[in-house]
Design an enzyme around this catalytic site. Structure first.
Site, short mmCIF file in Angstrom:
data_model
loop_
_atom_site.label_atom_id
_atom_site.label_comp_id
_atom_site.label_asym_id
_atom_site.label_seq_id
_atom_site.Cartn_x
_atom_site.Cartn_y
_atom_site.Cartn_z
N SER A 55 0.81 -1.19 -0.07
CA SER A 55 -0.06 0.13 -0.06
C SER A 55 0.93 1.30 -0.04
CB SER A 55 -0.89 -0.01 1.22
OG SER A 55 -2.05 0.82 1.13
N GLU A 65 -9.59 -4.09 -6.20
CA GLU A 65 -9.24 -3.22 -5.02
C GLU A 65 -9.19 -1.79 -6.11
OE1 GLU A 65 -5.26 -2.82 -3.80
OE2 GLU A 65 -5.10 -4.90 -4.31
N HIS A 67 -7.34 -5.53 -1.40
CA HIS A 67 -6.22 -4.88 -0.69
C HIS A 67 -5.47 -5.55 0.19
CE1 HIS A 67 -4.00 -1.18 -1.03
NE2 HIS A 67 -3.99 -1.06 0.28
#
Length: 297
Positions: A142, A236, A266
């Protein structure tokens, strides 16, 4: 078809969906609660890496002369070593070498460029400890995936020898949230949304440039970077951060593999040890990583 275990995992995630607005203090508490613990036999040892709090994560019988520098996710405003113990522990086991997990400084208390300065300081510390750059893999998820890219860029621009390879997992590399998947995957993604992303960016950058390459590597010159293995779920909103990053890397002559997992959300890799798709994804990362670090099969 996704596995039954993944469907159960997804059901739990959907019971507590991502909020429409960013509350970084709540995010910190929640992420640390869900970080899990190391797999059996994995040992963590606190260390200070270039002035940055960190932890050596060693699997049983793992190589100590090969290192994964791991940069956790959390939107640059949350996340820690604690929030990612399950993921980093399983990654250490799969790789068969030690992981250096970094507690870089977080926004809004420490906005950009604090995280990338910390990550490059830790990388430089590894080199000062005698670890060969060809024996280092940088990875992160991320925001940590975006930070992985920024670390390569800043290290390159400062003239440091680059690591062997890098693994951005569902990387956040667009500070404007302009990818089409922000819309096309909105209904499928229970964890991230555009509004929350933009609020996090405001905490991280303030009035700063949304296209600063060390914050938004999508807009960087990627020339000369080492091989990349970009892994992302198809369900995602950050999917197009990965697809666009891969395209730009190829245009710059970088050896890049884009590994898209159907139906996955995610950072599904964080459920390793519980969900078979996560185990297979971590194993795929390890195949790439072990090859580039010269670890025997």
């Amino acid at each position: 078809m996704a596995s039954e275990k993944f469907e159960r995992f997804l059901g739990l995630v959907r019971k507590a969906p991502a909020p429409a607005h960013a509350d970084h203090l709540r995010m910190r508490v929640n992420l640390d609660k869900t970080g899990g613990r190391f797999p059996e036999g994995v040992v963590g040892t606190p260390v200070v890496a270039g002035g940055v709090p960190a932890e050596w994560i060693d699997p049983p019988g793992g190589a100590t002369d090969r290192v994964v520098l791991y940069l956790h996710g959390g939107g640059y405003v949350a996340g820690s070593i604690d929030s990612h113990r399950n993921l980093t522990g399983h990654l250490a086991v799969a790789m068969g070498c030690r992981v250096l997990a970094l507690d870089y400084r977080l926004a809004p208390e420490h906005p950009h460029p604090a995280p990338v300065e910390d990550a490059v300081a830790a990388y430089g510390w590894l080199l000062d400890q005698g670890v060969a750059p060809a024996h280092v893999l940088v990875a992160g998820d991320s925001a940590g995936g975006g930070l992985t890219m920024a670390t390569l860029l800043l290290a390159r621009d400062r003239g440091l020898p680059l690591p062997a390879a890098a693994v951005p997992i569902s990387p956040m590399v667009d500070m404007e949230a302009l990818g089409e998947s922000m819309t096309t995957r909105a209904a499928a993604d229970p964890m991230v949304n555009r509004a929350m992303t933009l609020e996090i960016v405001q905490l991280f950058l303030g009035d700063g440039d949304r296209r600063d390459p060390y914050a938004a590597p999508l807009h960087a010159d990627l020339t000369g970077l080492p091989p990349l293995f970009i892994q992302v779920g198809d369900a995602e909103v950050l999917l197009d951060d990965s697809t666009r990053l891969a395209a730009r890397a190829r245009e710059a002559g970088v050896d890049v593999t884009l590994d898209v997992w159907p139906e996955m959300v995610h950072v599904f890799q964080a459920s390793a040890g519980y969900v078979p798709e996560a185990d297979r994804a971590v194993a795929a990362i390890a195949v790439f990583g072990r090859r580039h670090l010269g670890l025997a099969d």
